[in-house]
Every structure is written in structure tokens, then in C-alpha cells.
Design a protein around this motif. Structure first.
Motif, PDB file in Angstrom:
ATOM      1  N   GLN A  35      44.283  16.989  23.318  1.00 26.22           N
ATOM      2  CA  GLN A  35      44.451  18.390  22.990  1.00 26.22           C
ATOM      3  C   GLN A  35      44.898  19.149  24.227  1.00 26.22           C
ATOM      4  O   GLN A  35      44.374  18.947  25.313  1.00 26.22           O
ATOM      5  CB  GLN A  35      43.139  18.974  22.462  1.00 26.22           C
ATOM      6  N   VAL A  36      45.869  20.020  24.036  1.00 22.26           N
ATOM      7  CA  VAL A  36      46.426  20.766  25.161  1.00 22.26           C
ATOM      8  C   VAL A  36      45.589  22.000  25.451  1.00 22.26           C
ATOM      9  O   VAL A  36      45.207  22.739  24.536  1.00 22.26           O
ATOM     10  CB  VAL A  36      47.874  21.177  24.861  1.00 22.26           C
ATOM     11  N   HIS A  37      45.314  22.187  26.741  1.00 21.74           N
ATOM     12  CA  HIS A  37      44.592  23.387  27.159  1.00 21.74           C
ATOM     13  C   HIS A  37      45.283  23.993  28.366  1.00 21.74           C
ATOM     14  O   HIS A  37      45.705  23.277  29.279  1.00 21.74           O
ATOM     15  CB  HIS A  37      43.149  23.057  27.541  1.00 21.74           C
ATOM     16  N   LEU A  38      45.363  25.314  28.366  1.00 21.92           N
ATOM     17  CA  LEU A  38      45.777  26.078  29.533  1.00 21.92           C
ATOM     18  C   LEU A  38      44.613  27.000  29.873  1.00 21.92           C
ATOM     19  O   LEU A  38      44.184  27.790  29.029  1.00 21.92           O
ATOM     20  CB  LEU A  38      47.033  26.904  29.243  1.00 21.92           C
ATOM     21  N   VAL A  39      44.097  26.882  31.091  1.00 23.71           N
ATOM     22  CA  VAL A  39      42.920  27.646  31.479  1.00 23.71           C
ATOM     23  C   VAL A  39      43.236  28.468  32.710  1.00 23.71           C
ATOM     24  O   VAL A  39      43.485  27.918  33.788  1.00 23.71           O
ATOM     25  CB  VAL A  39      41.726  26.721  31.742  1.00 23.71           C
ATOM     26  N   GLU A  40      43.182  29.786  32.536  1.00 25.67           N
ATOM     27  CA  GLU A  40      43.429  30.691  33.648  1.00 25.67           C
ATOM     28  C   GLU A  40      42.147  30.919  34.437  1.00 25.67           C
ATOM     29  O   GLU A  40      41.046  30.871  33.884  1.00 25.67           O
ATOM     30  CB  GLU A  40      43.945  32.046  33.157  1.00 25.67           C
ATOM     31  N   SER A  41      42.324  31.204  35.713  1.00 28.25           N
ATOM     32  CA  SER A  41      41.182  31.542  36.574  1.00 28.25           C
ATOM     33  C   SER A  41      41.674  32.436  37.692  1.00 28.25           C
ATOM     34  O   SER A  41      42.875  32.512  37.958  1.00 28.25           O
ATOM     35  CB  SER A  41      40.527  30.284  37.132  1.00 28.25           C
ATOM     36  N   GLY A  42      40.730  33.107  38.342  1.00 26.53           N
ATOM     37  CA  GLY A  42      41.066  33.893  39.520  1.00 26.53           C
ATOM     38  C   GLY A  42      41.188  35.380  39.291  1.00 26.53           C
ATOM     39  O   GLY A  42      41.399  36.133  40.243  1.00 26.53           O
ATOM     40  N   GLY A  43      41.039  35.824  38.063  1.00 22.99           N
ATOM     41  CA  GLY A  43      41.092  37.258  37.829  1.00 22.99           C
ATOM     42  C   GLY A  43      39.883  37.949  38.426  1.00 22.99           C
ATOM     43  O   GLY A  43      38.936  37.316  38.876  1.00 22.99           O
ATOM     44  N   GLY A  44      39.944  39.278  38.435  1.00 19.39           N
ATOM     45  CA  GLY A  44      38.814  40.032  38.958  1.00 19.39           C
ATOM     46  C   GLY A  44      39.188  41.468  39.209  1.00 19.39           C
ATOM     47  O   GLY A  44      40.178  41.975  38.675  1.00 19.39           O
ATOM     48  N   LEU A  45      38.369  42.105  40.021  1.00 22.69           N
ATOM     49  CA  LEU A  45      38.539  43.522  40.355  1.00 22.69           C
ATOM     50  C   LEU A  45      39.068  43.642  41.776  1.00 22.69           C
ATOM     51  O   LEU A  45      38.536  43.007  42.698  1.00 22.69           O
ATOM     52  CB  LEU A  45      37.199  44.246  40.225  1.00 22.69           C
ATOM     53  N   VAL A  46      40.087  44.461  41.952  1.00 23.97           N
ATOM     54  CA  VAL A  46      40.664  44.664  43.273  1.00 23.97           C
ATOM     55  C   VAL A  46      41.097  46.117  43.392  1.00 23.97           C
ATOM     56  O   VAL A  46      41.417  46.760  42.393  1.00 23.97           O
ATOM     57  CB  VAL A  46      41.860  43.704  43.488  1.00 23.97           C
ATOM     58  N   GLN A  47      41.079  46.624  44.603  1.00 26.60           N
ATOM     59  CA  GLN A  47      41.513  47.998  44.821  1.00 26.60           C
ATOM     60  C   GLN A  47      43.034  48.083  44.845  1.00 26.60           C
ATOM     61  O   GLN A  47      43.722  47.111  45.191  1.00 26.60           O
ATOM     62  CB  GLN A  47      40.952  48.530  46.130  1.00 26.60           C
ATOM     63  N   ALA A  48      43.538  49.234  44.521  1.00 25.34           N
ATOM     64  CA  ALA A  48      44.977  49.455  44.576  1.00 25.34           C
ATOM     65  C   ALA A  48      45.494  49.150  45.980  1.00 25.34           C
ATOM     66  O   ALA A  48      44.852  49.497  46.981  1.00 25.34           O
ATOM     67  CB  ALA A  48      45.298  50.894  44.193  1.00 25.34           C
TER      68      ALA A  48
END
Length: 120
Positions: A1-14
Motif C-alpha cells: 500500500q502506498v503512503h505519503l507521510v508529511e512531517s516538519g510542520g509547525g509554528l514559525v514567526q513571520a
């Protein structure tokens, strides 16, 4: 089964930087185009960047010069490095793999998304 898993998102200041990754499993995508799309609250999903199997890249005008897409075929992983982030970059970021480059309908596989929030 194919999976694409994103990671690394979050909160950052402008003005800050953030990198997101997309690990693929279930099949190799070295011959496919891969891309990043994003969807902000109340808006349609939009193209961000894509990279062909041989490294040709495309960017939305809104991110050109600030975002860099790359891929590591040996690791079956897609990356998006984002800098000079703006509050309007806030969205759920999705990775995708398929035959096309810009149009979402040309992508066959999608990840679940990772939230990127840029505070002002």
C-alpha cells in the motif's frame, strides 16, 4: 500500500524558515513528478511547487524565490524548504506524486498534510 507521510510542520514567526518533508513508502517514485500543494482555511487547495523525476522544478509565483523543492530518490523523500515566511503562507501543506507537474488532478497519490502556521 502506498503512503505519503508529511512531517516538519509547525509554528514559525513571520520572516522565519521551516522545512517540511514527505516520506513515501509502498513503491518508488523516482520516475514520478512530486509536488507540494497547500490549503488555507476557507480556500481551495493550491499548487506550491513541483519537481520532475529528473529535477526540473516549478514554483507558484507567490513562493518563487522563497521556497525550494528538492527530492532524494534514494530515500524516496520529498522536501520543501521555506524561508522568508509570511502569514499568508499559513496552510496545511500536502505532498503528492503523479505524472503531472502543476495541476492537482495529475497527481495520483496524496499525503494527509502537515500544518504550517506563520504568526505575524
Amino acid at each position: 500500500q502506498v503512503h505519503l507521510v508529511e512531517s516538519g510542520g509547525g509554528l514559525v514567526q513571520a520572516g522565519g524558515s521551516l522545512s517540511v518533508s514527505c516520506a513515501a513508502s509502498g513503491r518508488t517514485f523516482s520516475s514520478d513528478a512530486m509536488g507540494w500543494f497547500r490549503q488555507a482555511p476557507g480556500k481551495e487547495r493550491e499548487f506550491v511547487a513541483s519537481i520532475s523525476w529528473n529535477g526540473r522544478t516549478y514554483y507558484a509565483d507567490s513562493v518563487k524565490g522563497r521556497f525550494t523543492i528538492s527530492r532524494d530518490n534514494a530515500k524516496n523523500t520529498l522536501y520543501l524548504q521555506m524561508s522568508s515566511l509570511k502569514p499568508e503562507d499559513t496552510a496545511v501543506y500536502y505532498c503528492a506524486a503523479g505524472t503531472g507537474m502543476i495541476q492537482s488532478w495529475t497527481y495520483d497519490y496524496w499525503g494527509q498534510g502537515t500544518q504550517v502556521t506563520v504568526s505575524s
